[in-house]
Design a protein around this motif. Structure first.
Motif, mmCIF file in Angstrom:
data_model
loop_
_atom_site.group_PDB
_atom_site.id
_atom_site.type_symbol
_atom_site.label_atom_id
_atom_site.label_comp_id
_atom_site.label_asym_id
_atom_site.label_seq_id
_atom_site.Cartn_x
_atom_site.Cartn_y
_atom_site.Cartn_z
ATOM 1 N N UNK A 204 -2.794 7.273 -6.788
ATOM 2 C CA UNK A 204 -3.488 8.538 -6.518
ATOM 3 C C UNK A 204 -3.203 9.589 -7.589
ATOM 4 N N UNK A 205 -1.966 9.608 -8.092
ATOM 5 C CA UNK A 205 -1.665 10.637 -9.091
ATOM 6 C C UNK A 205 -1.975 10.165 -10.513
ATOM 7 N N UNK B 77 -0.785 14.097 -25.715
ATOM 8 C CA UNK B 77 -0.921 13.494 -27.025
ATOM 9 C C UNK B 77 -1.390 14.495 -28.079
ATOM 10 N N UNK C 104 0.834 -1.211 0.000
ATOM 11 C CA UNK C 104 0.000 0.000 0.000
ATOM 12 C C UNK C 104 0.863 1.253 0.000
ATOM 13 N N UNK C 105 1.898 1.259 0.876
ATOM 14 C CA UNK C 105 2.778 2.424 0.966
ATOM 15 C C UNK C 105 3.487 2.691 -0.351
ATOM 16 N N UNK D 101 -5.206 11.055 -17.819
ATOM 17 C CA UNK D 101 -6.053 11.978 -18.573
ATOM 18 C C UNK D 101 -5.215 12.978 -19.340
ATOM 19 N N UNK D 102 -4.159 13.465 -18.681
ATOM 20 C CA UNK D 102 -3.333 14.443 -19.367
ATOM 21 C C UNK D 102 -2.629 13.831 -20.574
ATOM 22 N N UNK E 30 0.256 3.046 -3.573
ATOM 23 C CA UNK E 30 -0.878 3.975 -3.473
ATOM 24 C C UNK E 30 -0.587 5.361 -4.036
ATOM 25 N N UNK E 31 0.595 5.936 -3.728
ATOM 26 C CA UNK E 31 0.854 7.269 -4.275
ATOM 27 C C UNK E 31 0.720 7.311 -5.788
ATOM 28 N N UNK E 32 1.238 6.285 -6.458
ATOM 29 C CA UNK E 32 1.145 6.272 -7.919
ATOM 30 C C UNK E 32 -0.302 6.143 -8.368
ATOM 31 N N UNK F 54 -4.766 9.166 -12.139
ATOM 32 C CA UNK F 54 -5.862 9.707 -12.960
ATOM 33 C C UNK F 54 -5.454 10.972 -13.707
ATOM 34 N N UNK F 55 -4.765 11.872 -12.987
ATOM 35 C CA UNK F 55 -4.364 13.103 -13.652
ATOM 36 C C UNK F 55 -3.453 12.820 -14.832
ATOM 37 N N UNK F 56 -2.423 11.993 -14.597
ATOM 38 C CA UNK F 56 -1.443 11.797 -15.660
ATOM 39 C C UNK F 56 -2.011 11.006 -16.833
ATOM 40 N N UNK G 48 -3.664 11.393 -22.400
ATOM 41 C CA UNK G 48 -4.597 11.132 -23.490
ATOM 42 C C UNK G 48 -5.118 12.410 -24.138
ATOM 43 N N UNK G 49 -5.454 13.410 -23.314
ATOM 44 C CA UNK G 49 -6.150 14.569 -23.866
ATOM 45 C C UNK G 49 -5.326 15.849 -23.826
#
Lengths: 289, 321
Positions: B39-40, B53, B31-32, B46-47, B35-37, B42-44, B49-50
């Motif tokens: 958590x971040x 790119x 988890x330690x 989406x970025x 988890x951080x990856x 979704x942003x990366x 892809x949209x």
């Protein structure tokens, strides 16, 4: 909010230091009038017939035609105004909820979790915030055409589910508002990272999330360029629909103004209810973009 | 913030509920680590892809003769060369830069004055601030529609008021200067209050003693403004100038609706901005390759503009100290 000036009343030069002179008051009054007048004018024209725009002198009070104008607005066949309202409501709410979730998750990770490559990723994110949206609009459009999303509502939702700006704002707020001890205590109690996020971080972030939520909702509701590019006239957002009210040969101002009034009303209501938070958000430097 | 009170409120609940989960072990380490990856990501994702790119793809498209249908031949830098020698492109750059100056300089000056006025002791502060900020809530499209009517030649209130002073009706869309002025008014109406609030926040963080000391020394209000307020606000002014550059060079909706939805921005292209020109090429002529080259040029212009702004304001500010 920081109070303005100290409340003490002294003699000498300090007595007038923070007071507002008549000139200041006049200037502020004039500013408020100029700020609010166009909104008021919108209401005046929206409640009258289209003849109003030609009349001399121009009317200064609202008339009684609002009901008829509303009927014409929602009955307009090329603008699909009702659908536009619904579409905008769906898009703005979805984008807001997901931005709050994803931005707070990533902001928390960037602020408080240690992982390899954190600083590099943060730097990449900051760089991406500088890129203007217009840059990607053509290929984004081509991408949407490729996957068959042109003309469909998800085209104005999915690309904006989270922004670098939101992540950055959440990171800054987490750094400042969430003490490390709180996280360590939760860890010792055996919390998973998700659990810490859900039960410790989220409650602390609430004020910042209110501001980010407001701002995101406003922005999505008001977006014009991208819906115009990617959506079709028969399935518009509300701003696109406003543009469709403009006839090619004849401009019906009372119709268009009724549209703008209805399109602005939800945001004005939200602003009246939560304006105080928005202002303190801007003044805390949370919304510098 | 009320972190300590929250600590007291949150902790017992957590402690009770989660002590049972002590069998942490491998799962916790996992988890330690990941988890951080998570958590971040979704942003990366989406970025990527949209955001990333499309941007890189724009460059790729710009190097091609790329139409809606048919040809997509590789042409190298030909599109860029054509853009650089395209008078319509330079016309759009000139318009954009001109409107940026006409809109931004008065806007930031007004915002400074307004912030200085708001930074006084008086009643109804929240109400005042809300009044100042109300335009920002209004959508760009709504602003453009309302102001286009106010500026209309025959029925506009602005010509009507000017008529009191004996002025002939002005055809605001017809000339370069008049259309620039009208569009700048729209931009300023929407953004002045917002910038004023940012300045106000910065003004309030200036220590009060400075002003009190200056007042005791007999410095006038005006003198205090020039020698204390302005120098202390320098970073904020630079910040707002850069933000305005980024926003100003993307100007699109106001001129578009001012010209009744015409991408060309007036009969002589007198108020066509770079973004409108890009849009015209992409969605009017379906010349994606050329439009992509225009959008890369826009990006470079914004980059250079922000940088120049920054350097210039830093130098000017440094001299005033």
């Amino acid at each position: 909010m920081i109070p303005i000036g100290s409340r003490r009343r002294g003699g000498g030069p300090l007595a007038t230091l923070w007071g507002a002179g008549p000139l200041t008051r006049i200037m502020l009054a004039a500013t408020i009038v100029l700020s609010v007048f166009p909104l008021y004018w919108m209401l005046v024209v929206a409640t009258r017939t289209n003849d109003v725009v030609g009349s001399v002198p121009p009317p200064v009070v609202p008339g009684g035609e609002l009901g008829r104008n509303l009927a014409r607005l929602f009955g307009n066949e090329q603008a699909h105004f009702g659908l536009g309202l619904i579409n905008s409501a769906i898009a703005a709410s979805t984008v807001t909820v997901s931005t709050l979730l994803f931005a707070s998750l990533a902001g928390f990770a960037f602020a408080k979790l240690r992982f390899r490559g954190r600083n590099a990723l943060l730097l990449v994110m900051l760089a991406t915030m500088m890129v203007p949206v217009q840059m990607g609009i053509i290929p984004l459009y081509m991408l949407m055409a490729e996957i068959g999303w042109t003309g469909r509502l998800q085209a104005v939702i999915v690309p904006f589910l989270v922004t670098g700006f939101g992540v950055f704002m959440m990171r800054q707020y987490t750094l400042q508002a969430l003490p490390d001890e709180l996280i360590e205590a939760a860890r010792i109690d055996g919390c998973s990272t998700w659990r810490i996020y859900w039960s410790v971080v989220l409650p602390v972030l609430r004020p910042a999330m209110a501001v980010l939520g407001l701002f995101t909702f406003m922005q999505t509701w008001n977006e014009f360029l991208w819906p115009l590019a990617v959506l079709d006239p028969d399935n518009p957002t509300v701003q696109y629909s406003l543009n469709l009210l403009n006839g090619a040969y004849y401009t019906d101002y009372s119709l268009m103004f009724t549209g703008t009034a209805v399109a602005t009303l939800p945001l004005l209501v939200i602003f009246l209810l939560c304006g105080r938070q928005l202002i303190s958000g801007i003044m805390d430097g949370a919304l510098k973009a | 913030m009320t972190a300590s009170t929250r600590l007291r409120r949150v902790k017992p609940a957590l402690a009770g509920r989660l002590l049972a989960k002590r069998s942490a072990g491998r799962l916790a380490r996992w988890d330690m680590k990941f988890s951080p990856y998570l958590f971040v990501s979704p942003y990366f994702l989406l970025f990527a892809a949209f955001g990333a790119f499309p941007m890189l793809y724009t460059l790729w498209v710009a190097l091609h003769d790329w139409d809606l249908v048919g040809s997509r031949d590789f042409v190298g830098p030909a599109n860029f060369r054509m853009v650089l020698s395209d008078p319509q492109f330079w016309n759009a750059v000139w318009n954009t830069a001109g409107m940026f100056v006409v809109a931004t300089v008065p806007q930031l000056l007004l915002a400074l004055m307004l912030a200085n006025a708001l930074n006084r002791r008086m009643r109804g502060q929240t109400l005042l601030r809300m009044g100042v900020l109300a335009p920002m809530v209004t959508s760009v499209a709504a602003v453009a529609i309302v102001f286009s009517q106010l500026f209309s030649r025959d029925f506009g209130l602005i010509n009507y008021v000017l008529g009191w002073f004996g002025a002939d009706p002005i055809d605001w869309t017809a000339e370069r200067w008049s259309s620039w002025l009208a569009i700048s008014v729209m931009v300023d109406w929407r953004w002045t209050g917002y910038n004023a609030l940012i300045y106000l926040a910065a003004m309030q963080s200036i220590p009060k003693d400075l002003y009190e000391a200056a007042a005791i020394d007999g410095a006038s209000r005006r003198r205090q403004f020039w020698t204390i307020t302005l120098p202390m606000l320098r970073p904020t002014i630079i910040f707002t100038a850069i933000i305005s550059t980024i926003g100003g060079f993307q100007l699109f909706t106001e001129p578009l609706l001012f010209g009744n939805g015409d991408m060309a921005g007036g009969s002589l292209r007198q108020f066509q901005t770079v973004t409108m020109y890009m849009f015209e090429n992409a969605f009017g002529r379906f010349d994606y390759g050329y439009a992509s080259a225009v959008s890369w040029m826009l990006f470079l212009i914004i980059l250079v503009g922000s940088l120049l702004n920054f350097l210039w304001l830093r130098r000017v500010g440094g001299g005033a100290r």
